[in-house]
Design a protein around this motif. Structure first.
Motif, short mmCIF file in Angstrom:
data_model
loop_
_atom_site.label_atom_id
_atom_site.label_comp_id
_atom_site.label_asym_id
_atom_site.label_seq_id
_atom_site.Cartn_x
_atom_site.Cartn_y
_atom_site.Cartn_z
N VAL A 148 4.71 -5.21 -3.31
CA VAL A 148 3.56 -4.47 -2.80
C VAL A 148 2.68 -5.41 -1.99
O VAL A 148 2.28 -5.11 -0.86
N TYR A 149 2.39 -6.59 -2.53
CA TYR A 149 1.58 -7.56 -1.80
C TYR A 149 2.29 -8.02 -0.54
O TYR A 149 1.70 -8.18 0.52
N GLU A 165 -2.24 3.89 -20.16
CA GLU A 165 -1.81 3.20 -18.95
C GLU A 165 -1.36 1.81 -19.34
O GLU A 165 -1.97 1.18 -20.20
N LEU A 166 -0.32 1.34 -18.68
CA LEU A 166 0.11 -0.03 -18.91
C LEU A 166 -0.64 -0.95 -17.96
O LEU A 166 -1.07 -0.55 -16.89
N ASN A 167 -0.76 -2.18 -18.41
CA ASN A 167 -1.48 -3.15 -17.60
C ASN A 167 -0.51 -3.96 -16.74
O ASN A 167 -0.80 -5.11 -16.41
N THR A 168 0.63 -3.34 -16.41
CA THR A 168 1.66 -4.04 -15.65
C THR A 168 1.06 -4.64 -14.37
O THR A 168 0.37 -3.96 -13.65
N PRO A 169 1.35 -5.90 -14.09
CA PRO A 169 0.87 -6.49 -12.84
C PRO A 169 1.48 -5.76 -11.65
O PRO A 169 2.59 -5.21 -11.75
N VAL A 170 0.77 -5.76 -10.54
CA VAL A 170 1.30 -5.11 -9.35
C VAL A 170 2.55 -5.86 -8.91
O VAL A 170 2.52 -7.08 -8.76
N PRO A 171 3.67 -5.16 -8.71
CA PRO A 171 4.91 -5.84 -8.31
C PRO A 171 4.70 -6.62 -7.01
O PRO A 171 4.01 -6.17 -6.11
N PHE A 201 1.51 -7.61 11.12
CA PHE A 201 2.04 -6.91 12.30
C PHE A 201 0.89 -6.26 13.07
O PHE A 201 0.80 -6.35 14.29
N SER A 202 0.01 -5.58 12.32
CA SER A 202 -1.10 -4.90 12.96
C SER A 202 -1.97 -5.90 13.71
O SER A 202 -2.38 -5.65 14.86
N PHE A 248 4.50 -6.46 1.30
CA PHE A 248 4.51 -5.48 2.39
C PHE A 248 3.10 -5.22 2.93
O PHE A 248 2.92 -4.96 4.13
N LEU A 249 2.11 -5.31 2.06
CA LEU A 249 0.73 -5.19 2.55
C LEU A 249 0.46 -6.29 3.56
O LEU A 249 -0.07 -6.05 4.65
N THR A 291 2.62 -5.68 6.89
CA THR A 291 2.11 -4.64 7.78
C THR A 291 0.77 -5.07 8.38
O THR A 291 0.48 -4.77 9.53
N PHE A 292 -0.02 -5.79 7.59
CA PHE A 292 -1.30 -6.23 8.14
C PHE A 292 -1.09 -7.25 9.25
O PHE A 292 -1.71 -7.18 10.31
#
Lengths: 293, 553
Positions: free
Chosen positions: A33-34, A24-30, A43-44, A36-37, A40-41
């Motif tokens: 992703v943060y 597995e690569l240790n690529t940081p989360v793009p 908005f909710s 849109f999280l 959406t949060f």
């Protein structure tokens, strides 16, 4: 940890583990992703503040907008009823004899009657009300139970052989199965019945049967179907002299009718359709027949 | 097969089958006048021959000790074959149901073949028969390799596999006799449900026992997903199926819940079946076979974590989006809708993680239909989760609910995601399991791919059109302020789309037949003289640590 291993293609470091060859690569989360999280949060969160959302034990947070689906639907229904009231009250109040002359009311009858008929009646009587094996054609032939608007409305209200207390009762006896007539008589009277709408049979090879059948008919059938076989709306006995059949006019079908009897079942609509809907349906059917070619 | 069981396991197998046969006999006696009795006979008819089968192999020599230094793959092989049998059957029935909607006379006037009975036969066969067997088979394969540990014993995986298929068989034959709880995807009655609980617990125990003995320091992502699948499905299944049978001699039971609580429990179950059966389990599959086949490392370990916890946490809330604008209190609908929206992010992160893993291997995607199956599956996974979150928005749902759009959405997921990832994984694993150089025919894999893809696209487009037209017709008013169309009118409008859908389904079915043939021929060809790397059932030396395998218990 072992010396850091890098994936040559992406340049990212691996996590240093390997399972059956998978690394597995240790690529940081793009970033997206943060992003849109969070979106959406947020908005909710917004939505929760405005609308009924979280339970609070015995109740729930009602939301700032004060929207509630029950009141919304009640309000929608009230408004729809109000819009329809323009014509609904007129149809309810007017007599059967005057409505057909009122073009605007008849447009309502044709539009609304068509969907009412499609949703409630077409399954048996066919989308065009022309019936099918076992179900009468409502646009042609003589009426089983009478063709005045009041009679038709009553048939729709109580049904035939239905569960309604005032239901119309139709009973074509099972002459064969219940051994009321010998087979030869049944064959003869079947030929006779056929000759009523097709006189050529009376002179063909079956002439003898027809003559014998006439006698059988006179003793067994006239009580219900009438002297001339023209039917009787008191009994719901069909006219046998026209070419419109419920169960089929070929020799075999008539034999089956005579052997096993028939009790058509037409549901009662009193509990399921409003008086207004039934009135529209009555007008619709009569209008169909009036306009039938 | 029996020769791989130890003497003790053979004896235990006979005892278990004997007990089951007795239960069958009791059911046959108690349910004489009921479908329950027929199921009793079915159980006897299956158990007795199996007892003889075990007895016939009873005196074969015991398995050698060397077995313990190898993985135990026989149950996986059987599971793959079972999955392929179920999928061919299930898709056939599915297409038959589809044609029934075009030509209603295709019931041939029998009760068992009516739409209401064979529709669940289709759904159960493909979801539980095909999907479930594929999940069991691949999970056992993946579990051993990523833990570098042999399954704990030889009998329990067989118990799970055979027991699970017995459950599917009871379910499907029950529907044909009219036995159903009338809960979608939870149709089987109480006795089948109890049996599945037993089977499932054993399945979970296999997982725990193997993981506990693993030689790898960490648990691989695929196993998180498989474990979530097994654990949550157990919880869902038990809660949604709590019911009181009319008597021990009757198949019929009554649910503990009623009214809107029943509906909410059912759709909490229903949507989490989508989440944990049809998503989590198959993500487990994807996380192993896709990087294996592509020969690429997983794009991002961190993204795997975010997606896993996002998916497992958020899915739990969204079931109420199946009950928008119903008697269900609006606040529950709000929660269902908003969590559905947030759920999109971890779902897309999963799909993205899979697709980005392919960076550096796109030339393989182009040339290798097996990898392409998995790639397209990830794309459909992304599309379907987007669509799902979209349809969960209340005003959108007002249009889409009760229409064919829902059917289209389900099949984008079921055909495009679940079936494609499974076929891809099966095409990858079959040569490994049976130690062949490759599939019997690469061109047939290619053919299957195109049949499956075109079938899915035709299906989904037909249902989108049909569903949206239907939804619009149902809400169109005429100038009088009454509905413009009767339900019948909308059915007439659906007709051409029903033909298209059934045609798409036919293509998909033909693809599965091609796949079945190809797998069958692969198994029949002679094993390759020398198979290399991952194909063996002996562990690959890890870069760090000892190559040895943790033996069975």
């Amino acid at each position: 940890m072992a010396i850091e291993e890098r994936d040559p293609h992406t340049g990212h470091a691996t996590t240093g583990h390997e399972w059956n060859g998978i690394k597995e690569l240790n690529t940081p989360v793009p970033r997206p992703v943060y992003f849109f999280l969070a979106t959406t949060f947020l908005f909710s969160l917004f939505y929760w503040v405005l609308m009924p959302a979280w339970p609070t034990g015995v109740s729930y947070t009602k939301g700032l907008l004060g929207i509630d689906q029950r009141t919304t639907v009640a309000e929608n229904l009230r408004q729809a009823a109000m819009e329809r009231a323009v014509w609904a009250t007129k149809i309810e109040a007017s007599d059967y004899s005057v409505i057909p002359a009122d073009a605007s009311l008849m447009q309502v009858v044709r539009q609304t009657g068509r969907t009412l008929f499609g949703d409630n009646c077409a399954a048996c009587h066919g989308a065009n009300a022309k019936g099918g094996p076992g179900f009468p054609n409502l646009t042609a032939g003589s009426w089983l139970w009478g063709g005045s608007p009041e009679a038709v409305a009553e048939t729709i209200r109580v049904g035939v052989n239905s569960t309604h207390g005032d239901a119309r009762v139709a009973q074509m006896p099972a002459f064969g199965k219940d051994q009321m007539l010998p087979r030869s008589d049944i064959e003869n009277v079947a030929a006779f019945v056929q000759s009523l709408s097709n006189p050529s049979i009376a002179t063909g090879p079956d002439a003898g049967k027809v003559a014998a059948g006439r006698q059988v008919f006179a003793t067994n059938c006239t009580a219900c179907h009438g002297e001339a076989g023209k039917g009787n709306i008191e009994m719901g006995a069909p006219d046998l002299t026209d070419t419109v059949w419920i169960y089929g006019g070929d020799r075999q079908s008539i034999m089956t009718t005579l052997y096993g009897g028939r009790q058509g079942h037409m549901p009662t609509w009193e509990a399921r359709l409003s008086p207004l809907d039934r009135k529209i349906l009555t007008l619709y059917i009569l209008d169909l027949r009036r306009r039938a070619p | 097969m029996i020769s791989t069981l130890t003497k003790g396991e053979r004896e235990l197998a006979i005892v278990i089958l004997g007990i089951l046969a007795c239960v069958g006999l009791a059911m046959a006696a108690a349910g004489r006048a009921d479908p329950l009795g027929a199921h009793g006979w079915l159980i006897i008819a299956l158990c007795v021959p199996m007892i003889f089968f075990v007895i016939a192999g009873y005196y074969t020599p015991q398995p050698a000790e060397e077995r313990l230094s190898q993985y135990y793959d026989d149950p996986s092989k059987a599971g793959i074959i079972a999955a392929m049998v179920w999928v061919v059957f299930g898709l056939f029935v599915g297409d038959w149901v589809a044609w029934q909607l075009v030509y209603p006379d295709l019931t041939f006037d029998a009760a068992w073949s009516s739409f209401g009975r064979i529709r669940p036969v289709h759904t159960t066969s493909v979801i539980f028969g095909f999907g479930g067997n594929a999940l069991i088979a691949t999970s056992l394969h993946v579990l051993q390799r990523t833990s570098r540990a042999r399954l704990p014993d030889q009998l329990s995986p067989w118990f799970v596999l055979v027991g699970y298929n017995l459950f599917c068989l009871i379910a499907v034959t029950g529907y044909l006799m009219g036995v159903t709880q009338s809960k979608e995807y939870a149709e089987p009655e109480w006795y089948a449900d109890i049996w599945l609980v037993i089977v499932w617990v054993v399945y979970f125990l296999i997982y725990l026992r193997t993981l506990a003995r693993r030689k790898e320091p960490h648990i691989y992502v695929a196993n998180w997903y498989y474990m979530a699948f097994i654990l949550v499905v157990a919880v869902l299944h038990i809660v949604n199926n709590i019911a009181v049978p009319v008597s021990f001699g009757h198949a019929k039971s009554y649910s503990l819940f009623s009214g809107v609580q029943d509906a909410m429990t059912q759709w909490w179950y229903g949507h989490n079946a989508v989440a944990f059966f049809l998503t989590s389990g198959f993500l487990g599959m994807m996380y192993y076979y896709l990087p294996m086949r592509a020969g690429r490392p997983i794009f991002s370990y961190r993204m795997s974590i975010i997606s896993f916890w996002g998916i497992t946490f958020m899915y739990m809330w969204v079931g109420s989006h199946h009950l928008h604008y119903t008697a269900l209190p609006q606040w529950v609908q709000t929660l269902g809708m908003t969590f559905s929206l947030m759920l999109l992010v971890p779902s897309w992160a999963s799909a993205g993680n899979a697709l980005l893993t392919l960076n550096g291997a796109w030339h393989k995607v182009r040339d290798d239909a097996t990898l392409r199956f998995m790639m397209v599956a990830a794309v459909f996974y992304g599309l379907t989760t987007f669509e799902g979150s979209f349809m969960a928005i209340r005003p959108v749902n007002a249009l889409s609910h009760y229409t064919d759009w829902t059917i289209g959405h389900v099949h984008a997921g079921a055909l495009g995601w679940v079936a494609l990832i499974t076929f891809g994984s099966i095409y990858a694993v079959v040569p490994w399991l049976w130690k062949r150089e490759a599939m019997y025919s690469g061109r047939l894999v290619e053919l299957h791919f195109w049949l499956a893809l075109s079938g899915t696209i035709i299906y989904v487009f037909a249902m989108w059109n049909s569903g949206i037209i239907q939804g619009l017709m149902w809400r169109t008013y005429n100038e009088s302020g009454t509905l413009a169309y009767s339900f019948l009118d909308s059915l007439v409008a659906m007709h051409p789309y029903y033909i298209a859908r059934a045609t798409g389904g036919l293509l998909f079915f033909l693809g599965a037949v091609v796949g079945f043939y190809n797998i069958w021929m692969t198994i029949r060809t002679a094993p390759a003289a020398q198979v290399s790397d991952v194909r063996t059932d002996i562990p690959v030396p890890a870069s760090a640590g000892t190559p040895a395998l943790q033996p069975g218990e």
